[in-house]
Scaffold this motif. Sequence first.
Motif, mmCIF file in Angstrom:
data_model
loop_
_atom_site.group_PDB
_atom_site.id
_atom_site.type_symbol
_atom_site.label_atom_id
_atom_site.label_comp_id
_atom_site.label_asym_id
_atom_site.label_seq_id
_atom_site.Cartn_x
_atom_site.Cartn_y
_atom_site.Cartn_z
ATOM 1 N N VAL A 13 0.147 -5.432 -8.402
ATOM 2 C CA VAL A 13 0.853 -5.489 -7.117
ATOM 3 C C VAL A 13 1.750 -4.257 -7.016
ATOM 4 N N THR A 14 1.704 -3.555 -5.878
ATOM 5 C CA THR A 14 2.719 -2.531 -5.622
ATOM 6 C C THR A 14 3.704 -3.083 -4.598
ATOM 7 N N ALA A 15 4.951 -2.646 -4.693
ATOM 8 C CA ALA A 15 5.970 -3.186 -3.781
ATOM 9 C C ALA A 15 7.079 -2.169 -3.561
ATOM 10 N N ILE A 91 -3.133 -5.763 -4.988
ATOM 11 C CA ILE A 91 -2.511 -6.064 -3.700
ATOM 12 C C ILE A 91 -1.475 -4.983 -3.467
ATOM 13 N N MET A 92 -1.771 -4.116 -2.509
ATOM 14 C CA MET A 92 -0.940 -2.928 -2.310
ATOM 15 C C MET A 92 0.046 -3.206 -1.179
ATOM 16 N N VAL A 93 1.216 -3.688 -1.575
ATOM 17 C CA VAL A 93 2.215 -4.102 -0.597
ATOM 18 C C VAL A 93 3.233 -3.000 -0.337
ATOM 19 N N ALA A 94 3.284 -2.007 -1.221
ATOM 20 C CA ALA A 94 4.300 -0.965 -1.105
ATOM 21 C C ALA A 94 4.189 -0.210 0.214
ATOM 22 N N ALA A 95 5.341 0.165 0.749
ATOM 23 C CA ALA A 95 5.411 1.039 1.922
ATOM 24 C C ALA A 95 5.535 2.464 1.401
ATOM 25 N N VAL A 96 4.396 3.039 1.060
ATOM 26 C CA VAL A 96 4.360 4.361 0.441
ATOM 27 C C VAL A 96 4.644 5.416 1.511
ATOM 28 N N ALA A 97 5.489 6.374 1.182
ATOM 29 C CA ALA A 97 5.761 7.458 2.136
ATOM 30 C C ALA A 97 4.487 8.259 2.377
ATOM 31 N N ASP A 98 4.191 8.538 3.628
ATOM 32 C CA ASP A 98 2.994 9.313 3.956
ATOM 33 C C ASP A 98 3.137 10.767 3.516
ATOM 34 N N TYR A 99 4.351 11.274 3.579
ATOM 35 C CA TYR A 99 4.588 12.696 3.287
ATOM 36 C C TYR A 99 5.716 12.851 2.272
ATOM 37 N N ASN A 124 1.093 12.802 0.922
ATOM 38 C CA ASN A 124 1.021 12.075 -0.340
ATOM 39 C C ASN A 124 -0.388 11.541 -0.564
ATOM 40 N N PRO A 125 -0.737 11.259 -1.832
ATOM 41 C CA PRO A 125 -2.019 10.598 -2.076
ATOM 42 C C PRO A 125 -2.000 9.198 -1.461
ATOM 43 N N ASP A 126 -3.137 8.753 -0.948
ATOM 44 C CA ASP A 126 -3.270 7.381 -0.449
ATOM 45 C C ASP A 126 -3.777 6.527 -1.612
ATOM 46 N N ILE A 127 -2.881 5.735 -2.186
ATOM 47 C CA ILE A 127 -3.195 4.994 -3.411
ATOM 48 C C ILE A 127 -4.267 3.930 -3.133
ATOM 49 N N LEU A 128 -4.135 3.255 -2.007
ATOM 50 C CA LEU A 128 -5.113 2.219 -1.644
ATOM 51 C C LEU A 128 -6.502 2.816 -1.470
ATOM 52 N N ALA A 129 -6.606 3.911 -0.737
ATOM 53 C CA ALA A 129 -7.912 4.546 -0.514
ATOM 54 C C ALA A 129 -8.487 5.087 -1.824
ATOM 55 N N ILE A 142 -6.716 -5.440 -1.698
ATOM 56 C CA ILE A 142 -6.018 -5.876 -0.484
ATOM 57 C C ILE A 142 -4.947 -4.864 -0.106
ATOM 58 N N GLY A 143 -4.972 -4.463 1.157
ATOM 59 C CA GLY A 143 -3.941 -3.581 1.680
ATOM 60 C C GLY A 143 -3.040 -4.318 2.648
ATOM 61 N N PHE A 144 -1.881 -3.774 2.888
ATOM 62 C CA PHE A 144 -0.976 -4.290 3.904
ATOM 63 C C PHE A 144 -0.913 -3.280 5.041
ATOM 64 N N ALA A 145 -0.594 -3.734 6.211
ATOM 65 C CA ALA A 145 -0.426 -2.824 7.342
ATOM 66 C C ALA A 145 0.800 -3.271 8.115
ATOM 67 N N GLN A 157 -9.120 -1.563 12.094
ATOM 68 C CA GLN A 157 -9.454 -0.144 11.907
ATOM 69 C C GLN A 157 -9.068 0.324 10.507
ATOM 70 N N LYS A 158 -7.917 -0.166 10.040
ATOM 71 C CA LYS A 158 -7.425 0.246 8.714
ATOM 72 C C LYS A 158 -8.339 -0.253 7.597
ATOM 73 N N LEU A 159 -8.878 -1.461 7.776
ATOM 74 C CA LEU A 159 -9.806 -2.036 6.785
ATOM 75 C C LEU A 159 -10.970 -1.083 6.543
ATOM 76 N N LYS A 161 -11.162 2.175 7.413
ATOM 77 C CA LYS A 161 -10.707 3.501 6.998
ATOM 78 C C LYS A 161 -10.340 3.539 5.518
ATOM 79 N N LYS A 162 -9.696 2.482 5.034
ATOM 80 C CA LYS A 162 -9.213 2.492 3.645
ATOM 81 C C LYS A 162 -10.280 2.034 2.660
ATOM 82 N N GLY A 163 -11.266 1.287 3.110
ATOM 83 C CA GLY A 163 -12.306 0.798 2.197
ATOM 84 C C GLY A 163 -11.856 -0.373 1.345
HETATM 85 O O1 C5P Z 1 -1.949 3.891 6.285
HETATM 86 P P1 C5P Z 1 -0.865 2.912 6.011
HETATM 87 O O2 C5P Z 1 0.306 3.492 5.285
HETATM 88 O O3 C5P Z 1 -0.444 2.114 7.200
HETATM 89 O O4 C5P Z 1 -1.565 1.867 5.034
HETATM 90 C C1 C5P Z 1 -0.849 0.822 4.482
HETATM 91 C C2 C5P Z 1 -1.528 0.332 3.233
HETATM 92 O O5 C5P Z 1 -1.961 1.429 2.420
HETATM 93 C C3 C5P Z 1 -0.608 -0.469 2.357
HETATM 94 O O6 C5P Z 1 -1.388 -1.384 1.623
HETATM 95 C C4 C5P Z 1 -0.004 0.596 1.462
HETATM 96 O O7 C5P Z 1 0.490 0.046 0.261
HETATM 97 C C5 C5P Z 1 -1.192 1.490 1.238
HETATM 98 N N1 C5P Z 1 -0.851 2.909 1.036
HETATM 99 C C6 C5P Z 1 -1.037 3.495 -0.205
HETATM 100 N N2 C5P Z 1 -0.746 4.828 -0.378
HETATM 101 C C7 C5P Z 1 -0.300 5.564 0.649
HETATM 102 C C8 C5P Z 1 -0.110 4.980 1.925
HETATM 103 C C9 C5P Z 1 -0.388 3.656 2.066
HETATM 104 O O8 C5P Z 1 -1.454 2.807 -1.131
HETATM 105 N N3 C5P Z 1 -0.035 6.853 0.462
#
Ligand code: C5P
Length: 217
Positions: A13-15, A91-99, A124-129, A142-145, A157-159, A161-163
């Motif tokens: 789980v990320t948070a 389960i990727m719940v974290a609100a990861v910074a995009d940049y 930033n890297p997209d950990i979920l993708a 599982i991703g969160f949005a 759409q996110k489902l 896109k993220k795979g």
């Molecule tokens: O694209 P968005 O940030 O809305 O996607 C949210 C989902 O992607 C969440 O599950 C979040 O934990 C994950 N995420 C990630 N790495 C990122 C951005 C989002 O794992 N850099």
Amino acid sequence: VEHRPLYGKKIVVTAGPTHEAIDPVRYIANRSSGRQGFAIAQAAAEMGAEVILIAGPVNLATPPGVIRWDVESAREMQAEVEKALPADAAIMVAAVADYRAADIADQKIKKKGAPPAPLPLTENPDILAMLARHAQRPKLLIGFAAETENVAEHAAQKLAKKGCDWIVANDVSGDVMGGSENSVHIVTKDGTESWPKAHKEVVARKLMEKIANVIGG
Ligand code: C5P
């Protein structure tokens, strides 16, 4: 009798938010409290799973029986997630910074007057993708949005896109970030379930029951 349907299963789980350093004293962040992710980690542990909780900077106690690895930035979070593999579910719940800042200054950046210097950013890297394409992709990913409008539509759409397998979409237009309640839509390839607004602990247990139905032995 204790109900431990996830005994023998490993769940990552990320948070929380991530903090992206700008200089030694400043960072880019967001309002995520980590509460929903911590509640999910706790529910998974109560159901018998081995839980690795990879947490950004939050003010929360580690739930009993949960293994917690603290991180600051998205890149640190990505490295710890990879170390936690293999896993039955993530389960990727974290609100990861995009940049993040393109360069982290060694010294505190001085005010230089007007106009202010621009702050160059990099993605930033997209950990979920990344996990979705990983050789050790968890069986259930599982991703969160967090959305403020057209919540279910954006989640579908996110489902794609993220795979990932499911998206848990929450409407953060109110006080969800930092608040105690959450109203979510569960989006899978088979359609969307909308759950009534409930305490984050209740949402967490219900989500873990649904997960146990898929990966539980
Ligand atoms: O694209 P968005 O940030 O809305 O996607 C949210 C989902 O992607 C969440 O599950 C979040 O934990 C994950 N995420 C990630 N790495 C990122 C951005 C989002 O794992 N850099």
